[in-house]
Design a protein around this motif. Sequence first.
Motif, short mmCIF file in Angstrom:
data_model
loop_
_atom_site.label_atom_id
_atom_site.label_comp_id
_atom_site.label_asym_id
_atom_site.label_seq_id
_atom_site.Cartn_x
_atom_site.Cartn_y
_atom_site.Cartn_z
N ASP A 93 99.35 36.92 28.50
CA ASP A 93 99.46 36.14 27.27
C ASP A 93 100.86 35.55 27.11
N ASP A 94 101.69 35.62 28.16
CA ASP A 94 103.00 34.97 28.21
C ASP A 94 104.03 35.59 27.26
N ILE A 95 104.01 36.90 27.15
CA ILE A 95 104.93 37.58 26.24
C ILE A 95 106.40 37.32 26.58
N LEU A 96 106.71 37.11 27.86
CA LEU A 96 108.11 36.92 28.22
C LEU A 96 108.72 35.68 27.57
N ASN A 97 107.92 34.67 27.32
CA ASN A 97 108.44 33.48 26.64
C ASN A 97 108.61 33.68 25.14
#
Length: 123
Positions: A93-97
């Motif tokens: 779910d692209d948590i790093l962004n």
Amino acid sequence: MPSLSGILLDARKHNLRDGITGALICRHDIYLQLLEGPSDKVQAAAQRIGRDDRHVGMKILLSESVADRMFGQWAMLHDPAKTVIWSEAEIADDILNRTTPAEIMRVFEALADQMEQGVLPDA
């Protein structure tokens, strides 16, 4: 994971030479690396990593000066992401962004705390 073994060997060799310490947290869906040392050497290491074709989509999430090293005894600690890390669903779910630099640092601080408590990952 032959590529990871080669990356760790290269990192440890270069880091020992350059006075860099740090940690690599990795799993099939995430790689986070913290480098500590002289600014010019850390910048050179980041450039070398960026040129290495074993690394894809490298992004610097945080760059700052610190007084004390968290992983001073490790040329490159390897944590196979069995400690403190986001779930695979969160990574997908692209948590790093959406993660702040402080949250990134908390991941590495938790790993350093585990080391101090003697709960060491496979290094």
